[in-house]
Design a protein around this motif. Structure first.
Motif, PDB file in Angstrom:
ATOM      1  N   CYS A 172     -98.489 -15.148  26.505  1.00  0.00           N
ATOM      2  CA  CYS A 172     -97.061 -15.337  26.247  1.00  0.00           C
ATOM      3  C   CYS A 172     -96.660 -14.308  25.194  1.00  0.00           C
ATOM      4  CB  CYS A 172     -96.772 -16.743  25.741  1.00  0.00           C
ATOM      5  SG  CYS A 172     -97.031 -18.013  26.995  1.00  0.00           S
ATOM      6  N   PRO A 213     -97.314 -22.006  29.567  1.00  0.00           N
ATOM      7  CA  PRO A 213     -96.379 -21.056  28.946  1.00  0.00           C
ATOM      8  C   PRO A 213     -95.005 -21.654  28.630  1.00  0.00           C
ATOM      9  CG  PRO A 213     -97.613 -19.938  30.647  1.00  0.00           C
ATOM     10  CD  PRO A 213     -97.998 -21.407  30.725  1.00  0.00           C
ATOM     11  N   MET A 219     -89.148 -15.220  24.763  1.00  0.00           N
ATOM     12  CA  MET A 219     -90.456 -15.003  25.369  1.00  0.00           C
ATOM     13  C   MET A 219     -90.247 -14.080  26.554  1.00  0.00           C
ATOM     14  SD  MET A 219     -93.326 -17.778  26.577  1.00  0.00           S
ATOM     15  CE  MET A 219     -92.887 -18.042  28.295  1.00  0.00           C
ATOM     16  N   GLN A 249    -103.270 -17.185  26.447  1.00  0.00           N
ATOM     17  CA  GLN A 249    -103.209 -18.539  27.002  1.00  0.00           C
ATOM     18  C   GLN A 249    -104.527 -18.929  27.679  1.00  0.00           C
ATOM     19  OE1 GLN A 249     -99.991 -20.362  26.922  1.00  0.00           O
ATOM     20  NE2 GLN A 249     -99.906 -18.778  25.354  1.00  0.00           N
ATOM     21  N   GLY A 286     -94.661 -14.596  30.235  1.00  0.00           N
ATOM     22  CA  GLY A 286     -95.278 -15.917  30.181  1.00  0.00           C
ATOM     23  C   GLY A 286     -96.296 -16.048  31.314  1.00  0.00           C
ATOM     24  N   LYS A 329     -93.587 -21.603  24.899  1.00  0.00           N
ATOM     25  CA  LYS A 329     -92.293 -20.995  24.562  1.00  0.00           C
ATOM     26  C   LYS A 329     -91.492 -21.921  23.653  1.00  0.00           C
ATOM     27  CE  LYS A 329     -87.997 -19.394  26.703  1.00  0.00           C
ATOM     28  NZ  LYS A 329     -87.290 -19.147  27.961  1.00  0.00           N
TER      29      LYS A 329
END
Lengths: 499, 499
Positions: free
Chosen positions: B237, B373, B401, B367, B404, B377
């Motif tokens: 992200c 994601p 963001m 991640q 993602g 965010k």
């Protein structure tokens, strides 16, 4: 220590000498008309000067700086001045390499020992500027929009230097004798701390500077639309804090989580410099600052300063302080820390998933009485090293102070300032504001310490000239009326009692 | 959740099918010799591709990205592939403007329904690179130094894409029938999050992807000199945190002390993301991570990984963790925060005394399962907004963001991986490491979710290729032997039982 409240009685006597001398009124009018007639020529010369990207902070632009000094010397030579290009040696770069400093131009017009001798100081180097920084026009192509002349260095300090040169030229053109001897010291390293100039002034103290009575600096601006005389400037200590980790940049996916990232360390130590409310957290800095006196408070209180106008000019809804005195005091007579940026990290548009290997923060601390740059260097270095040590990082921190310029403070009742008031009155028909300058003119303190001469700062830049930022400009009005102010000022100085 | 420990028994049966098929041995030798004979031609083609600055993160380079896609399509067309340049629409920029996305190249070689159909995914866009970042050679002029081919995108991902293309070409050149149908999906936005590709895959799920049995991705590298198969990647992200204050940059002397500086605010909030020991401080992030199982611990423990070599390769004296399991785990299966840099502040050499008016930090969070994601965010945005609110700054914070990408994890006992082991054994005569990748191949998760097909990551990049950093390279050895690995792998896949 603040010195402005102890006025020797002799100065008050001198003051009365300055007030009237109708003999020069006629010449002023002629000179003033001449200046008006030369406006387009003056603007063209400024355009030629602004076209030279004399950015002293970028060694790649050093050839332009050398060229700028040569142009300045040539201009003064053509006018018949006794001109020297003084070699002031080399500059050592952070990586250990060296590069030649731009030479300093000295010039002399007149050597009549019965006259006062003023020495005008100025600089023709500039701050960095790129179109993509957000300039509306090419920063190195002087562009006239509604009487404002936009270009890097227009106000800081090329137009004021030219205005002084044009002042001498005007007397010459009209065959009017200069009322004082005029000397020039023009340098090309002001924006990065006037490297080499201190030594040059010291070396020529008993030669070039021996017959100088007063030093005049016009490297600042007014506070409002009202003309101003400046009696103090802040100094500046500029630091590089370098954190070095891996031997090269790394992919943040492949290496993220395994290395202690230099950028995280750097952000961590930078965050310990200042509180959210602007308080400097480095031990010892605040303690060194001279306390604000009641008289000083009152003086600030009396200055005309429109906070709302100031806010709207810079485009913020709230300032650090919401009263005039605090605001002016923190602008002029308290230190501040500014973090300018980080070299070595990703700074482009878009996304890059890099772990930067070596990052260098650039920050500076404005200096005021009674701070001492040598002490500040130690305070900052010790503090950052101790903060960094607590992080237990294997990365290497290196703190260097690359500029260490002292503050400067003059006596506002000095005859030089009385002469300034009279000149402002003649040209603009108002009383000037007596102000200080938050910015730094590093050499003022050196001139004072080395030559022992009195200094005045006589600004002609506008309050909204955008020095060091995008869309710097000089208005035609300030450029032309400023030239007249210098012409008037030479008359006033001529009537000061010679020391 | 980790899925790799539940192996359906059918897979173990399938495994045995893969192990031997001497019938293809002869063709492999011929193909292998052919690849050796083409080495200089392969290097030249890679040079042509690296010369295109297909930096997808910089919209100014978008024409180069389009050109790169056209070159890729043309190369496949000349070989007789059924090629499409698929329009995937436009990209919205942070400032609201739009720009066309590079088209996606799809291609097909063979449509024999009795054969397996593999779909090779790759990308031909690259990370930013400039000579002045510290490259020893021009990043866009592929330079051979001692058998290493230096250039941006050489390893990530142009050489692997070409190696796959050359695999098909080799069969064609020798008139040997392809043992499987081969499809290609080549994109030009991988480095910035594969914008538009998700929708394209979804749209073509029942057309282009309907007959695909397996998806092969070769967009990663080995862990050591031993070849590897990759069974997981981290997602990413990527955030912009913008702090906006005055309407333009200000002189730090003239304005320092009166304005609340955006850079100070930004440094302040960035410093709340990670502790000095690398712990993520954003609430909720660590809690979402799947716990490390005992079996996983043991698997990591068994991987050959030389910590000292790793340290000396990246040039650090101390890593974030000093044991292999912690190190591999934090590289592969824990999230990390990296602060990449700051846009809008002073980032050049030298000194500039500016108060930047608007500064944008770029940071990203890798991640892992079971992070999401969309949740990240919200966690990051809420956290930074709350931290910022405590500063009581009048400046404006905007957190966005811009990428993602989800993590991806495969079953290591899947027949695709058994085929991979056999191919590695044939070409290199060793067992491959089974590894994960700290970096992100955003599309892996999408392929899995949308098509429901199995995926293998079959890397040929070296462990020291310097992806995303200065002096990225691909060795001739990995490029050429990697092509042979792909040739051998197609043979192995041909013998998997068709679903």
């Amino acid at each position: 220590m603040m010195k402005i409240w102890k006025i020797p009685s002799i100065l008050l006597v001198l003051t009365s000498i300055v007030t009237s001398h109708p003999d020069h009124l006629f010449e002023y009018e002629k000179l003033s008309q001449y200046v008006d007639s030369q406006q387009e020529q003056y603007v063209q010369t400024l355009r030629d000067w602004v076209a030279v990207e004399s950015d002293s902070s970028d060694v790649l632009r050093r050839p332009d700086c050398h060229r700028m000094m040569n142009m300045t010397a040539e201009k003064l030579r053509v006018m018949g001045g006794m001109v020297d290009l003084v070699d002031i040696g080399i500059q050592e770069l952070p990586d250990g390499k060296t590069v030649a400093l731009p030479k300093v131009v000295t010039a002399q017009f007149g050597s009549d020992q019965r006259k006062q001798t003023v020495c005008v100081y100025g600089h023709v180097d500039v701050q960095p500027a790129k179109l993509e920084d957000g300039w509306a026009t090419d920063p190195y192509n002087l562009t006239d929009i509604n009487g404002n002349l936009y270009g890097r260095g227009a106000s800081d300090n090329k137009a004021p230097v030219l205005a002084w040169i044009h002042t001498v030229e005007a007397y010459q053109a009209l065959n009017i004798e200069l009322p004082v001897n005029v000397k020039f010291v023009i340098e090309g390293m002001e924006e990065t701390g006037s490297n080499g100039l201190d030594a040059m002034i010291t070396a020529q103290r008993d030669t070039f500077f021996s017959d100088v009575d007063y030093i005049i600096i016009s490297d600042c601006g007014w506070l409002s639309r009202r003309p101003a005389l400046t009696y103090g400037t802040r100094g500046n200590c500029y630091f590089f804090a370098e954190v070095e980790g891996p031997k090269q940049d790394l992919h943040s996916g492949v290496y993220g989580g395994t290395v202690i990232e230099p950028m995280t360390d750097l952000i961590g130590i930078l965050d310990t410099l200042i509180s959210p409310s602007g308080q400097i957290l480095i031990p010892g800095i605040r303690e060194a600052v001279a306390p604000l006196s009641d008289q000083e408070w009152k003086m600030y209180q009396d200055i005309e300063f429109d906070i709302d106008n100031f806010k709207s000019k810079i485009g913020v809804s709230q300032l650090m302080y919401n009263n005039k005195v605090d605001l002016l005091a923190h602008r002029w007579r308290y230190p501040t820390v500014t973090i300018h940026g980080i070299d070595g990290a990703f700074s482009g548009p878009g996304t890059k998933t890099v772990i930067p290997a070596k990052v260098i923060a650039k920050f500076s601390i404005r200096q005021v009485p009674d701070m001492d740059p040598a002490m500040v260097k130690k305070q900052v270095t010790d503090y950052l090293n101790s903060v960094f040590a607590k992080r237990k990082s294997p990365n290497k921190l290196k703190v260097t102070m690359v500029i260490g310029a002292k503050p400067w403070l003059a006596e506002t009742k000095h005859p030089l300032y009385e002469a300034g008031k009279a000149a402002v009155k003649r040209v603009f028909n108002v009383e000037p504001d007596l102000i200080r300058e938050g910015g730094t003119i590093p050499i003022a303190k050196t001139f004072e310490d080395v030559t022992g001469k009195s200094i005045i700062m006589l600004p002609i830049g506008g309050f909204d000239d955008g020095l060091h930022s995008q869309n710097e400009k000089m208005s035609r009005y300030n450029y032309i009326e400023g030239t007249k102010l210098f012409i008037a000022y030479l008359h006033e100085v001529a009537h000061l009692k010679k020391d």
